[in-house]
Enzyme design. Sequence first.
Site, short mmCIF file in Angstrom:
data_model
loop_
_atom_site.label_atom_id
_atom_site.label_comp_id
_atom_site.label_asym_id
_atom_site.label_seq_id
_atom_site.Cartn_x
_atom_site.Cartn_y
_atom_site.Cartn_z
N THR A 138 1.40 -1.13 0.21
CA THR A 138 0.05 -0.03 -0.10
C THR A 138 0.69 1.63 -0.10
OG1 THR A 138 0.00 0.75 2.86
CG2 THR A 138 -1.36 -1.01 1.23
N ASP A 139 0.75 1.99 -0.91
CA ASP A 139 0.72 3.97 -0.24
C ASP A 139 0.56 3.89 1.53
OD1 ASP A 139 2.34 6.28 -0.67
OD2 ASP A 139 0.60 6.27 -2.18
#
Length: 607
Positions: free
Chosen positions: A308-309
């Site tokens: 994920t970011d």
Amino acid sequence: MHDHQRPAYLDPERPVEERVTDLLGRMTLREKAGQLFHTANTLGPGGTLLTTPDEANGVRTAEELVLERGLTHFNILGGDDPQEIAHWHNEIQELAASTRLGIPVTVSTDPRHGMFSTPAAGQAIERLSRWPEHTGIGAIGDPALAEAYGDVVRREYLALGIRVALGPMADLFTDPRWSRGYGTFGEDPVTVSAMTAAFIRGLRGPGEGLGPSSVAAMVKHFPGGGPQLGGEDAHDPRHREQVYPGGLARLHQLPFDAAFRAGATQVMTYYGMPVGVPGWEEVGFAFNRPVVTDLLRGHHRFDGIVCTDWNVVESTMLEGDVFDAHGYGLEHLSPAERLARALDAGVDQFGGDDCTGLVLDLVDAGRITEARIDLSVRRLLREKFRLGLFENRRVDAAAAATSVGTEPLRRAGREAQRRSLTLLKNAELPASVRGKGPLLPLREGTRVYTEGLAAEALAGYAEPAAAPEDAEVALLRLHAPYQNRGGTLDEWFHGGDLRFPAETEEHVRAVAAVVPTVVLVYLERPAVLTAVAGSAHALVGDYGAEDDALLDVVFGRSAPRGRLPFDLPSSMQAVEDSREDVPFDTAAPLYRCGHGLAYAPESASAR
């Protein structure tokens, strides 16, 4: 002959999958949970490990993260001295080696080689070779150059102990307002696809797949971060929505197709929450099972690491401000529930977060099975073995000081800066300082008035003039406009209006009324240059270049060869009327993607 007294995972002669299976079978759930998090850690003074939390960046001490939480993936923050970075790498590897299983750390970084620097998206290091931003690589448009650049990044990162590049950005720069566009290879899907694949090949290095001399690419931001609503960026929780009014969601995936064919083994999802896309959930991409499992894993057949970011599960501190958890569409859920949703969606790793206890709680409650955790941990361990981290735990810190930023590598970066420069306008003057004809290139020794260039940079090129009235030519350097609308993120991510302030446009007009004027503009964003171009006699765009690289082109030591990697809009109204997901959609652009003038060979070599 295998050493049967030695654990199989430590035997380099055994197949990777056998080593992964052996190590996975020895791990406790707590040790597995540690693999699922890829957070930041800040370089301490002299390349030491921080012994107190760095509140400015919201990180814990290295000892707490490695020894107590079992993390083995870190995005290094800070550091501008190669020897200190390499020393920090060795220190954190030694800390990891002291744990029960001695799993080595994988060190990653945001881009370090460009000219633009921000703590949230890449901190440039002047001691490394310096290259234009990726839009400049797109302006050159040569896959061989992009691959050579990736190879330089690979070699310099290896010397520092960095084994994962958080990039390249395979996003399409389809909305000119987007603050992250400078990190892309531009607006054209064909060019972006070719440059993305070539850069990844350079990072991989010799051989067919990842190996001990490779840097893994975490290509981002799937499924394409460019079409943010109104051109805003999803780092700001006020701007969650990603939209496709032109229905071109598939177009934005084309560069990722190229990245996967080039061997990308890691992918980062973006924060954005898609709106109105049939079949996709209206939640952030990290939690979006139709996007991660059905599209990425299924359609694209990607079986690598999905990360994920940063900070989609829990909030953190960022330069003294609260950086809220970016769990868009799921803000009402608890951090544990968001983490479970991302695992359900098909995510392997959580950027920025370090909440290992939540994984233990979810398994204990039966919400997530340990078999599901094993699936992701297997992918993460496989990457460590393929990169040879177990056999190459240290780097030569003393050698790092001399093996990065060498003169040949600096020359290559400087030449890329020159090649990227784009001559947008070069007016014919009845009696220019070169005689009749185009204003550029200038004759060396010309009396020049400058703004925005270092005064000492003119030495060897021109005679300085104190005022436009005293000069034969004026050189004005501008930076594409942006608005600081209050907050740290506005300084790090330049968004808002693309028009220059009226006083800037009037100043250019006033100077150009006195003396032939060359405007040099850093196109971090596709600025509205209509008024400036109407006044200036010559106009040069750059994508991150040092003063002498610009002056080499202005004075004809190098010929301008760059081509615009995006359209330059003619008005802000045209930008506002365009569709966020559609390339080349602003009406009547001032200059089209691919535009770029040249000097005749005899002019470029003139002195």
